[in-house]
Design a protein around this motif. Structure first.
Motif, PDB file in Angstrom:
ATOM      1  N   GLY A  67      -6.260 -11.932   9.244  1.00  0.00           N
ATOM      2  CA  GLY A  67      -4.930 -11.547   8.759  1.00  0.00           C
ATOM      3  C   GLY A  67      -4.191 -10.815   9.874  1.00  0.00           C
ATOM      4  N   THR A 127      -1.849  -9.012   6.588  1.00  0.00           N
ATOM      5  CA  THR A 127      -2.753  -8.397   5.609  1.00  0.00           C
ATOM      6  C   THR A 127      -2.868  -6.885   5.803  1.00  0.00           C
ATOM      7  OG1 THR A 127      -4.603  -8.961   7.048  1.00  0.00           O
ATOM      8  CG2 THR A 127      -4.148 -10.481   5.224  1.00  0.00           C
ATOM      9  N   THR A 128      -2.336  -6.397   6.931  1.00  0.00           N
ATOM     10  CA  THR A 128      -2.273  -4.938   7.148  1.00  0.00           C
ATOM     11  C   THR A 128      -0.897  -4.614   7.711  1.00  0.00           C
ATOM     12  OG1 THR A 128      -4.626  -4.780   7.713  1.00  0.00           O
ATOM     13  CG2 THR A 128      -3.225  -2.976   8.457  1.00  0.00           C
ATOM     14  N   ARG A 149      -3.632  -3.922   2.883  1.00  0.00           N
ATOM     15  CA  ARG A 149      -4.138  -2.766   3.637  1.00  0.00           C
ATOM     16  C   ARG A 149      -2.953  -2.112   4.349  1.00  0.00           C
ATOM     17  NH1 ARG A 149      -9.430  -2.060   4.991  1.00  0.00           N
ATOM     18  NH2 ARG A 149      -9.934  -4.240   4.562  1.00  0.00           N
ATOM     19  N   LEU A 186      -8.099   1.351   1.270  1.00  0.00           N
ATOM     20  CA  LEU A 186      -7.227   0.455   2.046  1.00  0.00           C
ATOM     21  C   LEU A 186      -6.051   1.186   2.683  1.00  0.00           C
ATOM     22  CD1 LEU A 186      -7.062  -2.679  -0.321  1.00  0.00           C
ATOM     23  CD2 LEU A 186      -8.610  -2.246   1.588  1.00  0.00           C
ATOM     24  N   ILE A 363     -11.499  -4.705  11.009  1.00  0.00           N
ATOM     25  CA  ILE A 363     -10.540  -5.809  10.829  1.00  0.00           C
ATOM     26  C   ILE A 363     -10.114  -6.347  12.200  1.00  0.00           C
ATOM     27  CG2 ILE A 363      -9.660  -4.941   8.609  1.00  0.00           C
ATOM     28  CD1 ILE A 363      -7.165  -3.888  10.125  1.00  0.00           C
ATOM     29  N   GLN A 371     -14.592  -6.583   7.410  1.00  0.00           N
ATOM     30  CA  GLN A 371     -13.882  -6.771   6.152  1.00  0.00           C
ATOM     31  C   GLN A 371     -13.296  -8.185   6.099  1.00  0.00           C
ATOM     32  OE1 GLN A 371     -13.054  -4.481   3.592  1.00  0.00           O
ATOM     33  NE2 GLN A 371     -14.419  -2.943   4.458  1.00  0.00           N
ATOM     34  N   ASP A 373     -10.537  -9.745   5.706  1.00  0.00           N
ATOM     35  CA  ASP A 373      -9.068  -9.773   5.759  1.00  0.00           C
ATOM     36  C   ASP A 373      -8.718 -11.022   6.561  1.00  0.00           C
ATOM     37  OD1 ASP A 373      -9.378  -7.214   4.727  1.00  0.00           O
ATOM     38  OD2 ASP A 373      -7.892  -6.297   6.057  1.00  0.00           O
ATOM     39  N   SER A 406      -4.103 -15.714   1.486  1.00  0.00           N
ATOM     40  CA  SER A 406      -4.392 -14.456   2.199  1.00  0.00           C
ATOM     41  C   SER A 406      -5.418 -13.678   1.389  1.00  0.00           C
ATOM     42  CB  SER A 406      -3.139 -13.575   2.314  1.00  0.00           C
ATOM     43  OG  SER A 406      -2.112 -14.254   2.980  1.00  0.00           O
ATOM     44  N   TRP A 407      -6.407 -13.144   2.091  1.00  0.00           N
ATOM     45  CA  TRP A 407      -7.410 -12.291   1.434  1.00  0.00           C
ATOM     46  C   TRP A 407      -7.423 -10.927   2.114  1.00  0.00           C
ATOM     47  CZ3 TRP A 407      -8.227 -17.407   2.637  1.00  0.00           C
ATOM     48  CH2 TRP A 407      -8.716 -18.256   1.640  1.00  0.00           C
ATOM     49  N   VAL A 408      -7.545  -9.875   1.327  1.00  0.00           N
ATOM     50  CA  VAL A 408      -7.747  -8.531   1.887  1.00  0.00           C
ATOM     51  C   VAL A 408      -9.006  -7.974   1.235  1.00  0.00           C
ATOM     52  CG1 VAL A 408      -6.859  -6.165   2.060  1.00  0.00           C
ATOM     53  CG2 VAL A 408      -5.302  -8.108   2.361  1.00  0.00           C
TER      54      VAL A 408
END
Ligand SMILES: CSC[C@H]1O[C@@H](n2cnc3c(O)ncnc32)[C@H](O)[C@@H]1O
Ligand SMILES: [Zn+2]
Length: 443
Positions: A67, A127-128, A149, A186, A363, A371, A373, A406-408
């Motif tokens: 991400g 994702t962050t 995140r 997060l 990450i 993680q 992400d 998208s995955w977190v």
């Protein structure tokens, strides 16, 4: 008792995996497994068939990559997108943005604007994100409910706003927020002194002391324009970066945003202190602020992250566009087509941000133990054909609309292009109300 090693939560079968670490690598016909929110396996497709998964997803024509990390922005300013365009930094801020913020910014504005920003960021692969804005408690609520995140750097200014009266109040409210959020896995909270021209030396000194004591990140707008640097030299007899160094504010916790005006000595100082640079190419181009010498910084081993800045100076929050802009502006400003190649831009947009936040072990790359992400990007559309090199397509051909998932921390926040935790219809109707309100008060 932990689950047997061949049982996983989610198993993904893309055509390519672009792990970012090692740099420049593209894995063909590999699969990635997620267990307990972390990446548990990256392995050749034929061996992945031995794993048992609760959920298995075929991703034909798609690339999996980390991400994206948007390391600088003012999320709620999404509600001021297109409000004041085609102006240089200081008139833009002083004559348009600050008066509008004075009129409209409230906890509700920040909650809705941040949610809008998160919707845009998640759908385009971030994702962050890092946020520097008023009412960071409202931004935190939006971030937590969306599952993204975040790094929230609470603002510190010398002057009063709707959120606080003076620097001491900004700091005490910010530290209370840090305390309130200490169990949120997060969310990272840090200091966000706005800039050396809006925060006095004694107040910067307070930030330096507290940040060192608490070991938290500090993010500051710095050397955004040559005008800022010249004015500081005239007023204080030194460049802003030297002021920060003199008060102990430069170090591996420090994230220096913009840095378009940089000499050899500045770069030596950044390298020696381990401070990070956050490059915001689109905002710098739109405000005609200058160009951060990203290629030279990378050559000197200085960590560079990427950020969009706020939607009022970008006018999007799309890290695919930022990656592409960083590569193109890097080449133009260095007069060298080999400067900032695709893999460097991708690294800045992922690992660069992770390292700046102190999260490099968690990450920024697809490696087992990190993680989960990550994002899936569909490279099968006409804009990505023919496809010689997936990494090249990700940086030079994609525009963010190719993100499908998208995955977190292993949670899916975008599935087949749709947000899983944000009610977009309700959000868009709240935005329409803000547009009406802001418009009617402008007339
Ligand atoms: C203290 S909250 C953030 C503050 O920063 C303003 N802002 C937005 N973009 C920029 C920029 O490029 N340089 C300096 N300041 C910026 C924003 O409007 C808020 O007032
Ligand atoms: Zn900014």
């Amino acid at each position: 008792m932990s689950a047997p090693e061949n049982i996983v939560d989610t198993l993904l079968h893309p055509d390519w995996i672009v792990p970012v670490v090692p740099r420049g690598v593209v894995l063909d016909k590999h699969s990635l497994a997620i267990s307990g929110g972390r990446i548990s396996h990256i392995l050749p497709r034929d061996r992945a068939r031995d794993l048992q998964a609760d959920e298995e997803l075929e991703l034909p024509g798609q690339a999996l990559m980390p991400g994206l990390v948007n390391l600088h922005g003012h999320a709620a300013m999404s509600l001021l997108r297109g409000f004041a365009d085609d102006l240089p930094l200081i008139p833009w801020l002083e004559q348009h943005i600050w008066p509008a913020e004075g009129q409209h910014v409230s906890a509700e504005f920040v909650r809705d604007g941040t949610e809008l920003a998160i919707a845009e960021m998640l759908r385009s692969g971030t994702t962050t994100f890092s946020d520097m804005y008023f009412f960071p408690d409202a931004a935190a609520a939006a971030a937590i409910s969306s599952g993204i995140r975040s790094q929230l750097v609470f603002p510190v200014l010398d002057f009063a706003t709707a959120w606080a009266r003076d620097a001491d109040e900004y700091i005490s409210k910010g530290l209370r927020l840090r305390d309130d959020l200490k169990h949120q896995a997060l969310v990272t909270v840090g200091f966000g002194p706005h800039a050396p021209y809006t925060v006095s030396r004694p107040n910067l000194q307070k930030v330096a002391t507290l940040a060192a004591e608490l070991d938290v990140p500090v993010q500051i707008h710095l050397h955004e324009t040559t005008g800022e640097v010249l004015a500081a030299v005239e007023e204080n007899g030194e460049r802003p970066l030297d002021t920060l160094n003199a008060i102990g504010l430069l170090g591996p916790r420090t994230q220096c945003v913009h840095m378009t005006d940089l000499g050899d000595q500045d770069m030596a100082l950044l390298a020696a202190t381990g401070a990070h640079v956050v490059h915001c190419p689109k905002s710098n181009m739109k405000l005609a602020s200058g160009a951060c010498p990203a290629a030279r910084l990378l050559d000197k081993g200085i960590n560079v992250a990427l950020g969009t800045d706020g939607a009022a100076s970008n006018n999007g929050l799309n890290m695919f566009m930022e990656m592409q802009s960083a590569a193109l502006l890097g080449k133009l400003s260095a007069a060298d087509a080999a400067a900032v190649p695709a893999e460097d831009s991708l690294y800045m947009a992922t690992m660069g941000g992770a390292r700046a936040m102190g999260l490099a072990d968690d990450i920024g790359s697809l490696e087992t133990g990190k993680q989960a992400d990550l994002i899936a990007v569909n490279l099968s559309g006409p804009e990505c054909q023919p496809l010689y090199n997936p990494l090249s397509q990700l940086v030079y051909a994609c525009n963010g609309s190719q993100v499908t998932h998208s995955w977190v921390a292993g949670h899916v926040l975008v599935r087949e292009g749709n947000l899983t935790r944000i009610n977009i219809t309700d959000l868009l109707s709240r935005c329409a109300r803000w547009q009406q309100k802001i418009n009617s008060q402008q007339a």
